[in-house]
Design a protein around this motif. Structure first.
Motif, short mmCIF file in Angstrom:
data_model
loop_
_atom_site.label_atom_id
_atom_site.label_comp_id
_atom_site.label_asym_id
_atom_site.label_seq_id
_atom_site.Cartn_x
_atom_site.Cartn_y
_atom_site.Cartn_z
N ILE A 45 -13.49 27.68 -6.38
CA ILE A 45 -12.99 26.42 -4.77
C ILE A 45 -12.30 27.24 -3.89
O ILE A 45 -11.92 28.86 -3.90
CB ILE A 45 -11.28 26.87 -5.91
N VAL A 46 -13.17 27.62 -2.84
CA VAL A 46 -11.55 27.14 -1.13
C VAL A 46 -10.35 26.72 -1.57
O VAL A 46 -10.57 25.66 -1.32
CB VAL A 46 -12.63 27.93 -1.08
N PHE A 47 -9.71 27.27 -1.81
CA PHE A 47 -8.09 27.10 -2.36
C PHE A 47 -7.55 26.86 -0.36
O PHE A 47 -7.23 28.00 0.16
CB PHE A 47 -7.13 27.92 -2.76
N ARG A 48 -7.29 25.75 0.14
CA ARG A 48 -6.63 25.94 2.21
C ARG A 48 -4.73 25.28 1.16
O ARG A 48 -4.61 24.77 0.75
CB ARG A 48 -7.06 24.62 2.03
N ARG A 104 3.18 19.01 -4.35
CA ARG A 104 2.83 20.09 -2.54
C ARG A 104 3.13 18.05 -1.39
O ARG A 104 3.63 18.79 -0.56
CB ARG A 104 1.59 20.13 -2.38
N GLU A 154 -10.10 18.26 -8.74
CA GLU A 154 -10.96 19.18 -7.66
C GLU A 154 -11.21 19.63 -8.89
O GLU A 154 -12.32 21.10 -9.38
CB GLU A 154 -10.72 20.02 -6.44
N TYR A 155 -9.71 20.69 -9.52
CA TYR A 155 -10.19 21.62 -10.53
C TYR A 155 -9.38 21.19 -12.40
O TYR A 155 -8.61 22.34 -12.27
CB TYR A 155 -9.49 23.11 -10.14
N LEU A 205 -3.11 17.51 0.40
CA LEU A 205 -5.01 17.65 0.97
C LEU A 205 -5.15 16.13 -0.26
O LEU A 205 -5.27 16.18 -1.74
CB LEU A 205 -4.57 18.53 0.48
N ALA A 230 -9.02 16.13 -1.51
CA ALA A 230 -10.52 16.84 -2.35
C ALA A 230 -11.13 15.94 -2.87
O ALA A 230 -11.53 14.68 -2.20
CB ALA A 230 -9.52 17.57 -3.10
N LEU A 268 -10.95 17.02 2.91
CA LEU A 268 -11.99 17.50 2.47
C LEU A 268 -12.75 16.83 2.88
O LEU A 268 -13.11 15.69 1.64
CB LEU A 268 -12.32 18.67 1.37
N1 ADE Z 1 -6.17 20.44 -4.23
C1 ADE Z 1 -7.35 20.22 -4.53
N2 ADE Z 1 -8.80 20.72 -4.34
C2 ADE Z 1 -8.20 22.18 -3.06
C3 ADE Z 1 -8.18 22.21 -2.43
N3 ADE Z 1 -9.35 23.06 -2.13
N4 ADE Z 1 -7.25 23.34 -1.55
C4 ADE Z 1 -5.73 23.23 -1.99
N5 ADE Z 1 -5.37 22.16 -2.77
C5 ADE Z 1 -6.62 21.50 -3.06
#
Ligand code: ADE
Ligand code: PRP
Length: 174
Positions: A21-24, A61, A98-99, A123, A125, A153
């Motif tokens: 995972i690339v966390f933004r 968030r 996503e996770y 966000l 995803a 995303l």
């Molecule tokens: N929530 C789900 N996927 C994420 C991601 N890649 N970055 C930040 N928050 C998320």
């Protein structure tokens, strides 16, 4: 200030919260006073004239910009929370994100049929979280539901989960 400047301040954290995972990370945006103001202005410009009565923010968030936006557009704020946190009677939905898997809840008296609702999260995803939130809000049969994210995303195609007539806006796209 434009969207590209805000985007450049998002911190990418690789392999968080799990490998692949690339966390933004938007904390690097929110701590910048000019960025915070700009995000608030951009959201207000989109939603001020839509007759929104309640902003529903998704834990955790969605609790950052949600209340800021609610005060600017004259709406109330409703928290949608992770399980076991809301004290009174709730509706619940489980979902896959996503996770991982999770559950969200909303108080049964949080909304009514006269509400025009803006669902807000930081966000989009896979869309699992927001689809569960959308289904919860629809149980109240509100007049209209708008959906908003700061970041989308796009490659994960989360917006494809929603009916075509849902107005989904995101400010920053990957
Ligand atoms: N929530 C789900 N996927 C994420 C991601 N890649 N970055 C930040 N928050 C998320
Ligand atoms: C993140 C993010 C969204 C969700 C998006 O929240 O804030 O709510 O994941 O993922 P999806 O589109 O694949 O469902 P997270 O569950 O990490 O909780 P947090 O806001 O409490 O950090």
């Amino acid at each position: 200030m434009g969207v590209e400047i805000i985007k450049s301040k998002i911190r990418d954290v690789v392999d968080f919260p799990q490998k692949g995972i690339v966390f933004r990370d938007l904390t690097t945006v929110f701590k910048d006073a000019d960025c915070l103001r700009e995000l608030s202005d951009m959201l207000t410009a989109i939603y001020a004239e839509k007759g929104i009565t309640k902003v529903v923010g998704i834990e955790s968030r969605g609790f950052i910009m949600g209340p800021i936006l609610a005060t600017r557009i004259g709406a109330g704020f409703v928290p949608m929370r992770k399980p076991g946190k809301l004290p009174a009677e709730t509706w619940q939905e489980s979902y896959t994100k996503e996770y991982g898997v999770d559950v969200i809840e909303i108080h049964k008296d949080a909304l009514c049929e006269n509400d025009v609702v803006l669902l807000h999260d930081d966000l989009l995803a896979t869309g699992g979280t927001m689809l569960a939130a959308y289904n919860l809000v629809k149980r109240f049969n509100p007049k209209k539901v708008y959906v908003n994210f700061l970041v989308e995303l796009e490659f994960l195609k989360g917006r494809d989960l929603f009916p075509n007539d849902v107005e989904i806006e995101s400010l920053i796209k990957y």
